[in-house]
Design an enzyme around this catalytic site. Structure first.
Site, PDB file in Angstrom:
ATOM      1  N   LYS A   1      27.760   8.871  -1.874  1.00 18.60           N
ATOM      2  CA  LYS A   1      26.782   8.124  -1.063  1.00 18.60           C
ATOM      3  C   LYS A   1      25.776   7.427  -1.999  1.00 18.60           C
ATOM      4  CE  LYS A   1      27.390  11.544   2.475  1.00 18.60           C
ATOM      5  NZ  LYS A   1      26.999  11.965   3.798  1.00 18.60           N
TER       6      LYS A   1
ATOM      7  N   GLY B   1      26.476  16.320   6.504  1.00 13.86           N
ATOM      8  CA  GLY B   1      25.190  16.545   5.841  1.00 13.86           C
ATOM      9  C   GLY B   1      24.263  17.496   6.586  1.00 13.86           C
TER      10      GLY B   1
ATOM     11  N   SER C   1      30.237  18.755   5.909  1.00 11.05           N
ATOM     12  CA  SER C   1      29.694  19.988   5.332  1.00 11.05           C
ATOM     13  C   SER C   1      30.762  20.912   4.736  1.00 11.05           C
ATOM     14  CB  SER C   1      28.844  20.733   6.372  1.00 11.05           C
ATOM     15  OG  SER C   1      27.755  19.930   6.772  1.00 11.05           O
TER      16      SER C   1
ATOM     17  N   ASN D   1      32.461  11.754  -1.871  1.00 11.36           N
ATOM     18  CA  ASN D   1      31.639  10.601  -1.509  1.00 11.36           C
ATOM     19  C   ASN D   1      30.208  10.857  -1.993  1.00 11.36           C
ATOM     20  OD1 ASN D   1      30.272   8.525  -0.292  1.00 11.36           O
ATOM     21  ND2 ASN D   1      30.531   9.293   1.803  1.00 11.36           N
TER      22      ASN D   1
ATOM     23  N   GLU E   1      27.992   6.552   8.424  1.00  9.16           N
ATOM     24  CA  GLU E   1      26.681   6.004   8.045  1.00  9.16           C
ATOM     25  C   GLU E   1      26.699   4.477   8.067  1.00  9.16           C
ATOM     26  OE1 GLU E   1      26.368   8.361   4.501  1.00  9.16           O
ATOM     27  OE2 GLU E   1      26.147  10.132   5.776  1.00  9.16           O
TER      28      GLU E   1
ATOM     29  N   GLU F   1      35.648  12.802  10.530  1.00 11.44           N
ATOM     30  CA  GLU F   1      34.342  13.334  10.160  1.00 11.44           C
ATOM     31  C   GLU F   1      33.430  13.361  11.386  1.00 11.44           C
ATOM     32  OE1 GLU F   1      33.655  12.752   5.684  1.00 11.44           O
ATOM     33  OE2 GLU F   1      32.992  10.924   6.661  1.00 11.44           O
TER      34      GLU F   1
ATOM     35  N   HIS G   1      32.807   4.651   7.159  1.00 14.65           N
ATOM     36  CA  HIS G   1      32.023   5.892   7.151  1.00 14.65           C
ATOM     37  C   HIS G   1      30.983   5.808   8.271  1.00 14.65           C
ATOM     38  CE1 HIS G   1      29.286   9.048   5.961  1.00 14.65           C
ATOM     39  NE2 HIS G   1      30.285   9.546   5.252  1.00 14.65           N
TER      40      HIS G   1
HETATM   41  C1  PEP Z   1      30.564  12.538   4.064  1.00 12.08           C
HETATM   42  O1  PEP Z   1      29.556  11.873   3.979  1.00 12.08           O
HETATM   43  O2  PEP Z   1      31.663  11.974   4.031  1.00 12.08           O
HETATM   44  C2  PEP Z   1      30.421  13.979   4.236  1.00 12.08           C
HETATM   45  C3  PEP Z   1      31.422  14.646   4.713  1.00 12.08           C
HETATM   46  O3  PEP Z   1      29.206  14.537   3.869  1.00 12.08           O
HETATM   47  P1  PEP Z   1      28.857  16.113   3.739  1.00 12.08           P
HETATM   48  O4  PEP Z   1      30.030  16.781   3.050  1.00 12.08           O
HETATM   49  O5  PEP Z   1      27.618  16.141   2.922  1.00 12.08           O
HETATM   50  O6  PEP Z   1      28.675  16.628   5.120  1.00 12.08           O
END
Ligand code: PEP
Length: 246
Positions: free
Chosen positions: A12, A170, A209, A10, A96, A164, A94
């Site tokens: 983003k 992040g 992460s 992703n 976000e 997630e 997601h």
């Molecule tokens: C994501 O945004 O789906 C995600 C898992 O981000 P990150 O790997 O940067 O934590």
């Protein structure tokens, strides 16, 4: 049924024309584990160049899609436009979009229904906040998100679930393998309320992460069927995550 391991990237709201080209070239040149399904999600602006540039076995996803046919919906992207551009996946729900853009469980479910009924595959995301985890509400929160989906969905074959935890996205704070496996197992148990077949066949990805160092251990958990990767999908190490089981 063996579930094919799945790694999504992703991007983003990141990337430039040049940097996406570089990521595409890196993926095209790499030896990728053929047992892994790979899907990358650049911004809407970079979808077509990514699709045209990438080797065909790597799929491309949008990061959102609307739940109506083409028409007067300024700023949105339609399922048929994606199909026309040879793009067969989208990410929906997601955190976000759920938190910053205030998409409710019902809106996410409605988009998922429209997308899947019109032939698009969906990486459907769920997960709890730190506050909810500390209050012992993780399974309750994820189950509520799943219930809203179940209320609108009949065909689960086009859905991949990404668990997630918001506190791990992040932040560099990855869930422990035990924490992740525990929620994945609970999601698989919950899926039995749809059917044993759906519970057995639906892939459940971990996101939060994930990097080239922690992916190996996570990938060994029985209910972790892959990853949704944010930050690390922009780096060459994404290839190491795809190949974590080699
Ligand atoms: C994501 O945004 O789906 C995600 C898992 O981000 P990150 O790997 O940067 O934590």
């Amino acid at each position: 049924m063996a579930r094919k391991f799945f790694v999504g990237g992703n991007f983003k709201m990141n990337g430039t024309v040049a940097s996406v080209k570089e990521i595409v070239a890196n993926l095209n040149a790499a030896n990728l584990d053929p047992e892994v399904e790979v899907v990358v999600a650049p911004t809407a602006l970079h979808l077509i160049s990514a699709r045209e540039g990438l080797r065909k076995e790597v799929e491309v996803a949008s990061q959102n899609v609307y739940d109506k046919p083409n028409g007067a919906f300024t700023g949105e992207l339609s399922v048929s436009q994606l199909a026309d551009a040879n793009i067969h996946w989208t990410i929906l729900g997601h955190s976000e979009r759920r938190t910053i853009l205030r998409e409710s469980d019902e809106v996410v479910a409605s988009k998922t229904k429209y997308a899947t009924e019109n032939g698009l595959n969906v990486i459907w995301c769920c997960g709890e906040s730190l506050e909810e985890r500390e209050a012992g509400k993780t399974i309750e929160v994820v189950s509520k998100q799943l219930e809203a989906l179940k209320a609108q969905i009949n065909d689960w074959s086009k859905i991949v679930i990404a668990y997630e935890p918001i506190w791990a996205i992040g932040t560099g704070k990855v869930a422990t393998t035990e924490q992740a496996q525990q929620v994945h197992q609970a999601i698989r148990e919950w899926l039995k309320s749809v059917s044993d077949k759906v519970a057995d066949e639906t892939r459940i990805l971990y996101g939060g992460s994930v990097n080239e160092k922690n992916c190996g251990e996570l990938s060994k958990q029985p209910d972790i069927d892959g990853f949704l990767v944010g930050g690390a999908s922009l780096k060459p190490a994404f290839v190491d995550i795809i190949n974590c089981r080699l």
